[in-house]
Write a protein that holds these residues in place. Structure first.
Motif, mmCIF file in Angstrom:
data_model
loop_
_atom_site.group_PDB
_atom_site.id
_atom_site.type_symbol
_atom_site.label_atom_id
_atom_site.label_comp_id
_atom_site.label_asym_id
_atom_site.label_seq_id
_atom_site.Cartn_x
_atom_site.Cartn_y
_atom_site.Cartn_z
ATOM 1 N N UNK A 82 80.370 -7.373 27.660
ATOM 2 C CA UNK A 82 80.601 -7.750 26.275
ATOM 3 C C UNK A 82 82.095 -7.677 25.977
ATOM 4 N N UNK A 83 82.545 -8.539 25.071
ATOM 5 C CA UNK A 83 83.914 -8.479 24.586
ATOM 6 C C UNK A 83 83.926 -7.734 23.258
ATOM 7 N N UNK A 84 84.904 -6.827 23.096
ATOM 8 C CA UNK A 84 84.984 -6.055 21.865
ATOM 9 C C UNK A 84 86.329 -6.281 21.178
ATOM 10 N N UNK A 85 86.286 -6.964 20.021
ATOM 11 C CA UNK A 85 87.493 -7.124 19.207
ATOM 12 C C UNK A 85 87.975 -5.749 18.741
ATOM 13 N N UNK A 86 89.254 -5.614 18.604
ATOM 14 C CA UNK A 86 89.824 -4.328 18.225
ATOM 15 C C UNK A 86 90.166 -3.507 19.446
ATOM 16 N N UNK A 87 89.214 -3.379 20.345
ATOM 17 C CA UNK A 87 89.495 -2.769 21.650
ATOM 18 C C UNK A 87 90.223 -3.769 22.525
ATOM 19 N N UNK A 88 89.935 -5.065 22.302
ATOM 20 C CA UNK A 88 90.547 -6.180 23.035
ATOM 21 C C UNK A 88 90.321 -6.056 24.533
ATOM 22 N N UNK A 89 89.083 -5.762 24.878
ATOM 23 C CA UNK A 89 88.703 -5.626 26.281
ATOM 24 C C UNK A 89 87.285 -6.156 26.495
ATOM 25 N N UNK A 90 87.065 -6.757 27.673
ATOM 26 C CA UNK A 90 85.713 -6.928 28.165
ATOM 27 C C UNK A 90 85.247 -5.566 28.659
ATOM 28 N N UNK A 91 84.004 -5.199 28.342
ATOM 29 C CA UNK A 91 83.430 -3.945 28.824
ATOM 30 C C UNK A 91 82.155 -4.281 29.590
ATOM 31 N N UNK A 92 82.114 -3.864 30.859
ATOM 32 C CA UNK A 92 80.955 -4.089 31.706
ATOM 33 C C UNK A 92 80.259 -2.767 31.964
ATOM 34 N N UNK A 93 78.931 -2.742 31.789
ATOM 35 C CA UNK A 93 78.141 -1.550 32.077
ATOM 36 C C UNK A 93 77.099 -1.879 33.128
ATOM 37 N N UNK A 94 76.759 -0.880 33.961
ATOM 38 C CA UNK A 94 75.838 -1.137 35.064
ATOM 39 C C UNK A 94 75.156 0.157 35.475
ATOM 40 N N UNK A 95 74.521 0.121 36.652
ATOM 41 C CA UNK A 95 73.780 1.283 37.118
ATOM 42 C C UNK A 95 74.723 2.378 37.602
ATOM 43 N N UNK A 96 74.177 3.598 37.677
ATOM 44 C CA UNK A 96 74.952 4.726 38.173
ATOM 45 C C UNK A 96 76.092 5.133 37.270
ATOM 46 N N UNK A 97 75.987 4.856 35.964
ATOM 47 C CA UNK A 97 77.050 5.226 35.042
ATOM 48 C C UNK A 97 78.318 4.411 35.207
ATOM 49 N N UNK A 98 78.217 3.218 35.793
ATOM 50 C CA UNK A 98 79.396 2.393 36.048
ATOM 51 C C UNK A 98 79.865 1.702 34.768
ATOM 52 N N UNK A 99 81.155 1.805 34.492
ATOM 53 C CA UNK A 99 81.783 1.115 33.371
ATOM 54 C C UNK A 99 83.107 0.552 33.852
ATOM 55 N N UNK A 100 83.346 -0.737 33.582
ATOM 56 C CA UNK A 100 84.606 -1.390 33.938
ATOM 57 C C UNK A 100 85.150 -2.102 32.706
ATOM 58 N N UNK A 101 86.462 -2.150 32.568
ATOM 59 C CA UNK A 101 87.087 -2.851 31.445
ATOM 60 C C UNK A 101 88.128 -3.836 31.958
#
Length: 195
Positions: free
Chosen positions: A104-123
């Motif tokens: 998802x893209x988040x305005x204000x944060x100005x980042x794509x945020x990816x969530x997945x298995x195993x607690x994975x988060x990428x921006x």
């Protein structure tokens, strides 16, 4: 109770034999990324034109979103980007352990945020360059994210209600576990409230 819903809707049906999958809007263009390869483009939501993306027709791209002038479509470790929905980058296969299952893209944060298995988060600010901000020691599959720009809080939500959620106020550098009291797996922040 929903309000301000139009009394009538105008529909448009693509002529191509495709199965629509994900839709996003950006740069004045509606883009539908289909689960059998092509994309459909429209500037009015009624008249559609199909284009090839060069992807494997057997792949189902689980995410399509728009941010910072870029459309991003992803299917696990594979993803593509486009500025107009017509011309797409070559399919990029991410390194092992990297997944873009839910982006998802988040305005204000100005980042794509990816969530997945195993607690994975990428921006990522551009859909190309990614930073691993995964939650240390976390094992649940993370299903979605929401961002509150008023207090700079990024939430990520577990795919299963028996796991807790997490929040961060520094774009994922540090995380705090939050009880999942409402058993929610998805949420958005809009108009001053979480939904």
């Amino acid at each position: 109770t929903p309000r301000n819903i139009p009394a009538s809707w105008v529909g448009g049906e693509p002529s191509a034999n495709v199965s629509t999958f994900r839709l996003a809007f950006g740069n004045g263009t509606f883009v539908i990324y289909c689960n059998n390869g092509p994309v459909l483009i429209s500037t009015d939501g009624i008249n559609w034109t199909g284009y090839s993306t060069g992807t494997d027709a057997s792949k189902s791209y689980a995410t399509l979103c728009f941010g910072n002038g870029v459309f991003l479509a992803s299917a696990g470790r594979e993803y593509q980007t486009s500025t107009d929905g017509i011309t797409w980058s070559a399919v990029i296969t991410a390194p092992s352990g990297f997944s873009l299952s839910y982006v998802q893209w988040h305005d204000g944060l100005d980042l794509f945020v990816s969530t997945s298995n195993g607690g994975k988060v990428f921006t990522s600010p551009d859909g190309t360059n990614w930073t691993d901000v995964s939650i240390s020691g976390s094992t649940p599959t993370l299903y979605s994210s929401a961002y509150n720009s008023s207090d700079s809080t990024l939430f990520v939500f577990s795919a299963y209600s028996f796991y807790n959620n997490y929040k961060s106020t520094d774009a994922g550098v540090t995380w705090e576990e939050v009880p999942n009291e409402l058993n929610q797996t998805k949420a958005i922040y809009a108009n001053g409230q979480y939904l």
